[in-house]
Design a protein around this motif. Structure first.
Motif, PDB file in Angstrom:
ATOM      1  N   GLU A 126       0.832  -1.209   0.000  1.00 62.07           N
ATOM      2  CA  GLU A 126       0.000   0.000   0.000  1.00 62.07           C
ATOM      3  C   GLU A 126       0.866   1.258   0.000  1.00 62.07           C
ATOM      4  N   VAL A 127       1.959   1.239   0.764  1.00 66.39           N
ATOM      5  CA  VAL A 127       2.869   2.389   0.809  1.00 66.39           C
ATOM      6  C   VAL A 127       3.463   2.641  -0.577  1.00 66.39           C
ATOM      7  N   TYR A 128       3.829   1.554  -1.274  1.00 67.56           N
ATOM      8  CA  TYR A 128       4.475   1.701  -2.576  1.00 67.56           C
ATOM      9  C   TYR A 128       3.499   1.701  -3.750  1.00 67.56           C
ATOM     10  N   ALA A 129       2.205   1.706  -3.457  1.00 67.04           N
ATOM     11  CA  ALA A 129       1.201   1.777  -4.528  1.00 67.04           C
ATOM     12  C   ALA A 129       1.188   3.161  -5.169  1.00 67.04           C
ATOM     13  N   ASP A 130       1.587   4.173  -4.412  1.00 60.16           N
ATOM     14  CA  ASP A 130       1.620   5.542  -4.932  1.00 60.16           C
ATOM     15  C   ASP A 130       2.899   5.772  -5.736  1.00 60.16           C
ATOM     16  N   ALA A 131       2.810   6.649  -6.716  1.00 57.70           N
ATOM     17  CA  ALA A 131       3.977   6.983  -7.531  1.00 57.70           C
ATOM     18  C   ALA A 131       5.092   7.567  -6.664  1.00 57.70           C
ATOM     19  N   GLU A 132       4.715   8.348  -5.668  1.00 61.28           N
ATOM     20  CA  GLU A 132       5.677   8.923  -4.729  1.00 61.28           C
ATOM     21  C   GLU A 132       5.397   8.358  -3.339  1.00 61.28           C
ATOM     22  N   PRO A 133       6.094   7.289  -2.940  1.00 60.94           N
ATOM     23  CA  PRO A 133       5.834   6.684  -1.630  1.00 60.94           C
ATOM     24  C   PRO A 133       6.066   7.676  -0.493  1.00 60.94           C
ATOM     25  N   ASP A 134       5.250   7.547   0.532  1.00 62.14           N
ATOM     26  CA  ASP A 134       5.343   8.391   1.720  1.00 62.14           C
ATOM     27  C   ASP A 134       6.322   7.724   2.688  1.00 62.14           C
ATOM     28  N   HIS A 135       7.518   8.282   2.803  1.00 60.80           N
ATOM     29  CA  HIS A 135       8.560   7.674   3.633  1.00 60.80           C
ATOM     30  C   HIS A 135       8.213   7.705   5.116  1.00 60.80           C
ATOM     31  N   SER A 136       7.379   8.636   5.545  1.00 58.77           N
ATOM     32  CA  SER A 136       6.956   8.629   6.951  1.00 58.77           C
ATOM     33  C   SER A 136       6.020   7.450   7.215  1.00 58.77           C
ATOM     34  N   ARG A 137       5.202   7.084   6.227  1.00 56.55           N
ATOM     35  CA  ARG A 137       4.346   5.886   6.370  1.00 56.55           C
ATOM     36  C   ARG A 137       5.204   4.639   6.454  1.00 56.55           C
ATOM     37  N   PHE A 138       6.282   4.603   5.679  1.00 53.28           N
ATOM     38  CA  PHE A 138       7.194   3.456   5.711  1.00 53.28           C
ATOM     39  C   PHE A 138       7.848   3.342   7.088  1.00 53.28           C
ATOM     40  N   ALA A 139       8.317   4.446   7.632  1.00 50.84           N
ATOM     41  CA  ALA A 139       8.945   4.436   8.960  1.00 50.84           C
ATOM     42  C   ALA A 139       7.947   3.988  10.025  1.00 50.84           C
ATOM     43  N   ASP A 140       6.720   4.473   9.934  1.00 45.17           N
ATOM     44  CA  ASP A 140       5.681   4.064  10.882  1.00 45.17           C
ATOM     45  C   ASP A 140       5.407   2.569  10.761  1.00 45.17           C
ATOM     46  N   LEU A 141       5.357   2.071   9.544  1.00 43.48           N
ATOM     47  CA  LEU A 141       5.129   0.650   9.305  1.00 43.48           C
ATOM     48  C   LEU A 141       6.230  -0.191   9.960  1.00 43.48           C
ATOM     49  N   CYS A 142       7.462   0.193   9.763  1.00 38.86           N
ATOM     50  CA  CYS A 142       8.584  -0.526  10.381  1.00 38.86           C
ATOM     51  C   CYS A 142       8.475  -0.501  11.904  1.00 38.86           C
ATOM     52  N   ASN A 143       8.131   0.646  12.461  1.00 37.51           N
ATOM     53  CA  ASN A 143       7.978   0.753  13.921  1.00 37.51           C
ATOM     54  C   ASN A 143       6.893  -0.175  14.444  1.00 37.51           C
ATOM     55  N   ARG A 144       5.750  -0.207  13.764  1.00 36.84           N
ATOM     56  CA  ARG A 144       4.643  -1.049  14.221  1.00 36.84           C
ATOM     57  C   ARG A 144       4.980  -2.529  14.179  1.00 36.84           C
ATOM     58  N   TYR A 145       5.841  -2.934  13.269  1.00 33.75           N
ATOM     59  CA  TYR A 145       6.242  -4.334  13.166  1.00 33.75           C
ATOM     60  C   TYR A 145       7.575  -4.613  13.862  1.00 33.75           C
ATOM     61  N   ALA A 146       8.062  -3.666  14.658  1.00 34.22           N
ATOM     62  CA  ALA A 146       9.312  -3.824  15.405  1.00 34.22           C
ATOM     63  C   ALA A 146      10.443  -4.280  14.482  1.00 34.22           C
ATOM     64  N   LEU A 147      10.519  -3.608  13.335  1.00 36.84           N
ATOM     65  CA  LEU A 147      11.507  -3.919  12.308  1.00 36.84           C
ATOM     66  C   LEU A 147      12.470  -2.750  12.193  1.00 36.84           C
ATOM     67  N   GLU A 148      13.745  -3.028  12.398  1.00 34.75           N
ATOM     68  CA  GLU A 148      14.763  -2.002  12.206  1.00 34.75           C
ATOM     69  C   GLU A 148      15.249  -2.104  10.772  1.00 34.75           C
ATOM     70  N   MET A 149      15.250  -0.972  10.081  1.00 37.50           N
ATOM     71  CA  MET A 149      15.589  -0.952   8.658  1.00 37.50           C
ATOM     72  C   MET A 149      16.685   0.073   8.431  1.00 37.50           C
ATOM     73  N   ASP A 150      17.640  -0.254   7.568  1.00 42.59           N
ATOM     74  CA  ASP A 150      18.724   0.658   7.228  1.00 42.59           C
ATOM     75  C   ASP A 150      18.656   0.981   5.732  1.00 42.59           C
ATOM     76  N   PRO A 151      17.784   1.929   5.335  1.00 38.92           N
ATOM     77  CA  PRO A 151      17.644   2.257   3.908  1.00 38.92           C
ATOM     78  C   PRO A 151      18.947   2.743   3.281  1.00 38.92           C
ATOM     79  N   ASP A 152      19.833   3.328   4.088  1.00 37.74           N
ATOM     80  CA  ASP A 152      21.099   3.827   3.557  1.00 37.74           C
ATOM     81  C   ASP A 152      22.037   2.699   3.122  1.00 37.74           C
TER      82      ASP A 152
END
Length: 173
Positions: A126-152
């Motif tokens: 759903e986050v990536y369904a938009d042409a311009e993904p909302d990176h704050s939604r992605f960060a929130d998603l990771c937080n809710r699933y207790a997932l640490e992500m290193d996009p860099d």
């Protein structure tokens, strides 16, 4: 009382699925069907596709079984290459990522234990369904699933392992 799988067969093409760049997600067994003990997803990977940035789960373990092709994985500091019939274990709290290490499609079956994380992929699509993904939604998603992500980590992983991450190419992640 535990839930039981109502389906006695799961047809090859009878499951919900999405494509996120070079990573496919096909839901096979939902957590609710297995009393939340585990879930199963099928991941087709495009040739030379990085599945995800470096990340770690704090609540679940993942067990990946290679059906076809060549799976590459970075597990902590260890790099492994796995062919058909091989299991790759990605325990919780370990930084890891995985990719298709070959020039042909790779397919894996992934057992996630306990269940629940299979829903992360639905929300991610759903986050990536938009042409311009909302990176704050992605960060929130990771937080809710207790997932640490290193996009860099994506550019270094791509260079190191000769792969590409299609979602990063379109979104800047």
């Amino acid at each position: 009382m535990s839930a039981q799988l109502e389906r006695v067969m799961i047809p090859a093409d009878g499951s919900e699925h999405v494509e996120l760049g070079g990573l496919g997600i096909v839901w096979k067994i939902e957590g609710a069907e297995a009393d939340e003990r585990f879930s199963v997803v099928h991941h087709p990977l495009a040739p030379r596709a990085l599945a995800a940035p470096l990340h770690r789960h704090t609540r679940e373990d993942e067990y990946s079984y290679v059906l076809e092709g060549t799976l590459g994985a970075l597990l902590g500091d260890q790099v492994v290459t796995a062919g058909p019939g091989t299991w790759v274990f990605k325990p919780r709290n370990q930084w890891h990522t995985f990719w298709n290490a070959g020039d042909t499609p790779c397919e894996i079956i992934e057992i996630i234990s306990p269940a629940g994380f299979e829903n992360f992929f639905r929300e991610l699509s759903e986050v990536y369904a938009d042409a311009e993904p909302d990176h704050s939604r992605f960060a929130d998603l990771c937080n809710r699933y207790a997932l640490e992500m290193d996009p860099d980590s994506v550019s270094g992983l791509c260079e190191r392992f000769g792969v590409r991450h299609p979602l990063a190419e379109t979104s800047g992640a």
